[in-house]
Design a protein around this motif. Structure first.
Motif, mmCIF file in Angstrom:
data_model
loop_
_atom_site.group_PDB
_atom_site.id
_atom_site.type_symbol
_atom_site.label_atom_id
_atom_site.label_comp_id
_atom_site.label_asym_id
_atom_site.label_seq_id
_atom_site.Cartn_x
_atom_site.Cartn_y
_atom_site.Cartn_z
ATOM 1 N N VAL A 1 0.860 -1.182 0.000
ATOM 2 C CA VAL A 1 0.000 0.000 0.000
ATOM 3 C C VAL A 1 0.898 1.234 0.000
ATOM 4 N N VAL A 2 0.557 2.194 -0.829
ATOM 5 C CA VAL A 2 1.333 3.437 -0.928
ATOM 6 C C VAL A 2 0.489 4.580 -0.382
ATOM 7 N N ILE A 3 1.045 5.300 0.562
ATOM 8 C CA ILE A 3 0.386 6.465 1.143
ATOM 9 C C ILE A 3 1.133 7.713 0.688
ATOM 10 N N THR A 4 0.416 8.695 0.158
ATOM 11 C CA THR A 4 1.034 9.986 -0.155
ATOM 12 C C THR A 4 0.515 11.030 0.822
ATOM 13 N N MET A 5 1.400 11.918 1.219
ATOM 14 C CA MET A 5 0.999 13.015 2.100
ATOM 15 C C MET A 5 1.947 14.185 1.915
ATOM 16 N N ASP A 6 1.470 15.368 2.270
ATOM 17 C CA ASP A 6 2.300 16.557 2.160
ATOM 18 C C ASP A 6 3.229 16.659 3.359
ATOM 19 N N ALA A 7 4.282 17.454 3.216
ATOM 20 C CA ALA A 7 5.311 17.548 4.252
ATOM 21 C C ALA A 7 5.095 18.713 5.204
ATOM 22 N N ASP A 8 3.981 19.424 5.073
ATOM 23 C CA ASP A 8 3.798 20.648 5.856
ATOM 24 C C ASP A 8 3.048 20.427 7.166
ATOM 25 N N LEU A 9 2.834 19.158 7.540
ATOM 26 C CA LEU A 9 2.143 18.784 8.781
ATOM 27 C C LEU A 9 0.655 19.111 8.758
ATOM 28 N N GLN A 10 0.102 19.431 7.604
ATOM 29 C CA GLN A 10 -1.339 19.650 7.512
ATOM 30 C C GLN A 10 -2.089 18.335 7.323
ATOM 31 N N ASP A 11 -1.387 17.287 6.886
ATOM 32 C CA ASP A 11 -1.950 15.946 6.806
ATOM 33 C C ASP A 11 -1.588 15.178 8.069
ATOM 34 N N ASN A 12 -2.531 14.419 8.588
ATOM 35 C CA ASN A 12 -2.364 13.735 9.869
ATOM 36 C C ASN A 12 -1.967 12.275 9.660
ATOM 37 N N PRO A 13 -0.756 11.868 10.074
ATOM 38 C CA PRO A 13 -0.340 10.470 9.920
ATOM 39 C C PRO A 13 -1.212 9.475 10.687
ATOM 40 N N GLU A 14 -1.999 9.948 11.661
ATOM 41 C CA GLU A 14 -2.886 9.059 12.405
ATOM 42 C C GLU A 14 -3.956 8.449 11.502
ATOM 43 N N GLU A 15 -4.147 9.014 10.314
ATOM 44 C CA GLU A 15 -5.128 8.481 9.369
ATOM 45 C C GLU A 15 -4.607 7.245 8.638
ATOM 46 N N ILE A 16 -3.304 7.000 8.687
ATOM 47 C CA ILE A 16 -2.701 5.940 7.877
ATOM 48 C C ILE A 16 -3.280 4.559 8.163
ATOM 49 N N PRO A 17 -3.424 4.121 9.419
ATOM 50 C CA PRO A 17 -3.946 2.764 9.654
ATOM 51 C C PRO A 17 -5.314 2.520 9.022
ATOM 52 N N LEU B 1 -3.329 13.664 0.949
ATOM 53 C CA LEU B 1 -3.369 12.409 1.701
ATOM 54 C C LEU B 1 -4.229 11.399 0.959
ATOM 55 N N LYS B 2 -3.576 10.424 0.366
ATOM 56 C CA LYS B 2 -4.265 9.389 -0.396
ATOM 57 C C LYS B 2 -3.590 8.041 -0.142
ATOM 58 N N LYS C 1 -8.591 14.548 8.931
ATOM 59 C CA LYS C 1 -8.350 15.770 9.685
ATOM 60 C C LYS C 1 -7.407 16.690 8.919
ATOM 61 N N HIS C 2 -7.740 17.942 8.910
ATOM 62 C CA HIS C 2 -6.882 18.950 8.295
ATOM 63 C C HIS C 2 -6.383 19.876 9.391
ATOM 64 N N GLN C 3 -5.102 20.168 9.353
ATOM 65 C CA GLN C 3 -4.491 20.977 10.398
ATOM 66 C C GLN C 3 -3.911 22.254 9.809
ATOM 67 N N ALA C 4 -3.934 23.300 10.590
ATOM 68 C CA ALA C 4 -3.359 24.565 10.137
ATOM 69 C C ALA C 4 -1.855 24.415 9.954
ATOM 70 N N ARG C 5 -1.330 25.122 8.951
ATOM 71 C CA ARG C 5 0.102 25.060 8.694
ATOM 72 C C ARG C 5 0.866 25.563 9.918
ATOM 73 N N LYS C 6 1.870 24.783 10.340
ATOM 74 C CA LYS C 6 2.633 25.107 11.541
ATOM 75 C C LYS C 6 3.894 25.903 11.227
ATOM 76 N N TYR C 7 4.544 25.576 10.111
ATOM 77 C CA TYR C 7 5.791 26.247 9.736
ATOM 78 C C TYR C 7 5.682 26.786 8.310
ATOM 79 N N GLY C 8 6.396 27.880 8.049
ATOM 80 C CA GLY C 8 6.541 28.388 6.688
ATOM 81 C C GLY C 8 5.229 28.893 6.107
#
Length: 316
Positions: free
Chosen positions: A87-103, A157-158, A196-203
């Motif tokens: 299984v391949v998971i894609t996500m952005d690097a800006d911490l707006q995607d939540n890795p807790e969704e992966i399982p 996140l897909k 879940k979508h999170q506000a950008r933390k950095y940059g």
């Protein structure tokens, strides 16, 4: 290997270590075997140095670095080519995607039988005018045009079955339409999950309003390719024949009228119908030739290298 996590990035040095720790925590708590592929799309900050440090300390971290910024589609294409997970998971690097969704995404692919599951950021923390409203309009147009019933085509996140990423060609700026590319390739079991979508933390965000203009243009492209990409003669040939018949009909009309009904009247070349006839026959011929050339191009299509990789870590 259970999961490959593919993360395209551009100038995200502040968030990479935190994202890595978060992903590892999720993987270990669920006892997944995994790899994390960071695709540095020509960053000008210290993102690559962070990836190198992570790779040295953890063999599950792999990195690919582009010579310059080639775009998210090319980064995903390079990452997909290197994945080894089922299984391949894609996500952005800006911490707006939540890795807790992966399982749960993993379960939807492995047990739910989906080929692709796309995230849906139902509640967003972006600007309403700059992102939310244009995004809703864009997604509505994409649904109507493609027939793929997703609420959020552009969510990074897909989850994919490995067969999907190995059999689609993500080029140009088509990363927005990977579900459509998958459908066109025969992978029709496409699902959606509220994430879940999170506000950008950095940059700051790397995307401006122009991405929506490009998105709509790409939407027209993928609609055309989906309908006529494998049979261009069906479109251009039909238009060419129609235009030529119209022009030829005008020519016959002018000839009959001049010979039998108005032999002493104006010259044929002085009548507006003559120019309509000439123009439509020329345009019709050009359409037909375009369709013929399209068929020749498809028949001789070759794989072309679309990007240059400067460095690669642990991808063997």
């Amino acid at each position: 290997m259970n999961i490959s996590v593919v993360i395209p990035l551009l100038n995200e040095e502040e968030s990479l270590k935190e994202l890595y720790d978060w992903i590892v925590s999720v993987m270990q708590s669920n006892q997944f075997s995994y790899e994390i592929l960071f695709i540095d799309d020509g960053s000008t900050d210290n993102s690559w140095q962070v990836i190198e440090a992570l790779s040295k300390n953890d063999p599950s971290v792999k990195g690919i670095r582009f010579l310059k910024n080639f775009g998210k589609s090319q980064a995903l294409h390079a990452g997909f080519a290197q994945t080894q997970g089922n299984v391949v998971i894609t996500m952005d690097a800006d911490l707006q995607d939540n890795p807790e969704e992966i399982p749960e995404l993993y379960e939807m692919i492995t047990k739910g039988g989906y080929d692709l599951v796309s995230g849906w950021k139902k509640k967003r923390f972006d600007s309403v005018i700059a992102k939310n409203l244009p995004s809703k309009l864009f997604n509505w147009a994409a649904r109507r045009t493609s027939g793929v019933k997703l609420h959020d085509f552009n969510c990074g996140l897909k989850a994919y079955h490995s067969d999907v990423v190995k059999n689609i060609d993500v080029n140009g700026e088509m990363h927005r339409y990977i579900p459509v590319l998958a459908k066109n390739a025969g992978f029709i079991k496409i699902g959606e999950k509220i994430v879940k979508h999170q506000a950008r933390k950095y940059g700051t965000t790397k995307f401006g309003m122009n991405r929506f203009i490009h998105g709509f243009l790409d939407l027209l492209t993928i609609w055309f390719v989906s309908r006529f990409g494998k049979r261009p003669m069906h479109l251009f040939g039909a238009l060419g024949v129609l235009m030529f018949i119209i022009g030829f009909g005008f020519a016959i009309y002018l000839g009959i009228d001049k010979l039998f009904f108005n032999p002493t009247g104006r010259l044929i070349t002085q009548r507006p119908q003559f120019f309509i006839s000439l123009a439509t026959m020329v345009i019709g011929t050009q359409f037909f030739v375009a369709g013929f050339l399209g068929e020749l191009v498809l028949g001789s299509k070759r794989q072309q290298k679309r990007y240059l990789i400067q460095e690669s870590l642990n991808t063997a």
